[in-house]
Design a protein around this motif. Structure first.
Motif: not given
Ligand SMILES: [Zn+2]
Length: 242
Positions: A54-63
Motif C-alpha cells: 500500500t502507498q500511504a501518507e504516514i504520520f509518526m512521532s519519534k523521540n
C-alpha cells in the motif's frame, strides 16, 4: 518530534499482544521501521491503511528509538495487484529481497520512485506472468544499479574492449561481462548469451514503465533470472531465487 512520510509498506511483523512493526520504504528517509501501537486490536482504525503493498501518507512521532505511527492516509491500495494471487506473491517476494538488501535510513528518492512506478504499472495494466517477470527483472536490475552495482554490459570488465557477439561470460565478482579472450582470468563465471546482454542493456537504459512493451521469449527471461539471482545473492550473501 512529528514527521510526515510518503511511504510504501513493504512488510509487517507482529510484536507484543496487539502491536506490529512495519517496514516502510519512504521518499523522505529511505527504508524505515516503525511501531504500529494497538493496530491488532479489533476495530483499530490505523491498520486498514497499513497493509503490505500500500502507498500511504504516514504520520509518526519519534523521540528516542523506534518511531511510532500516529496516523495514515492510503494513497494507493493497488487493488488489482492484491486481487491477483500470482502478482501479489511476486511483489511480496521482491519486497522481501529489498527488505534484506537495502539498509535502513539511507534516503534514495530514485529507489522510491522506481518502486512506485513498478507498482502503478503492474496495477494499471492487466499484466500476465511474462510482463510481470519483465517488470520485476527491470526493477531489480535498476535498483541494483542505483545502489552502485550497475552491471557492465558494454565492454569487457578485464580488457575494456567493446564486447563482440561471441562467447562472452558473466562474472558476478567482477560485476559484468568477460570477453572470450579474457574469460580465463576468472574461474567462477557463466556463459551469457548475446540476447541476455542486449536485454540487460535495455533494462538499464529505459524507463521501467516502458519495459512492459517488450516481447521477450521465456527462455531469455529464464536466462536473465539466473544472472539476476547470481547478482542478488552475491549482494545479499543469501540465497534468493526470482
Ligand atoms: Zn576482454
Amino acid at each position: 518530534m512529528d514527521y510526515k512520510y510518503q511511504g510504501i509498506i513493504l512488510n509487517k511483523r507482529e510484536v507484543g499482544e496487539v502491536d506490529r512493526i512495519y517496514t516502510i520504504y519512504t521518499f523522505e528517509a529511505g527504508k524505515i521501521r516503525v511501531l504500529g501501537k494497538g493496530v491488532r486490536k479489533p476495530n483499530a482504525k490505523l491498520a486498514g491503511n497499513l497493509e503490505s503493498v500500500t502507498q500511504a501518507e504516514i504520520f509518526m512521532s519519534k523521540n528516542k528509538g523506534m518511531g511510532k505511527i500516529t496516523g495514515s492516509i492510503a494513497i494507493n491500495n493497488f487493488s488489482n495487484i492484491k486481487s491477483n494471487l500470482d502478482l501479489v506473491n511476486r511483489v511480496f517476494y521482491v519486497f522481501k529481497i529489498l527488505a534484506r538488501i537495502i539498509s535502513e535510513e539511507e534516503k534514495d528518492e530514485k529507489i522510491f520512485l522506481l518502486l512506485e512506478k513498478y507498482l502503478t504499472t503492474m496495477d494499471a495494466n492487466e499484466v500476465g506472468e511474462d510482463k510481470a517477470d519483465i517488470l520485476t527483472l527491470g526493477l531489480l536490475f535498476q535498483i541494483l544499479a542505483e545502489m552502485g552495482y550497475r552491471l557492465e554490459m558494454e565492454k569487457c570488465v578485464h580488457c575494456e574492449k567493446k564486447l563482440l557477439l561471441e562467447n562472452n561470460y558473466f562474472s558476478i565478482s567482477r560485476g559484468g561481462v568477460l570477453c572470450a579472450n579474457c574469460q580465463n582470468v576468472e574461474n567462477k563465471k557463466i556463459l551469457i548469451s548475446n540476447e541476455a546482454i542486449k536485454l540487460i542493456r535495455i533494462f538499464l537504459q529505459n524507463r521501467l514503465e516502458n519495459l512492459i512493451k517488450l516481447k521477450v521469449p521465456q527462455a531469455d527471461i529464464n536466462r536473465l533470472k539466473i544472472i539476476l539471482n547470481e547478482s542478488i545473492n552475491w549482494f545479499s550473501g543469501e540465497n534468493f531465487r526470482i
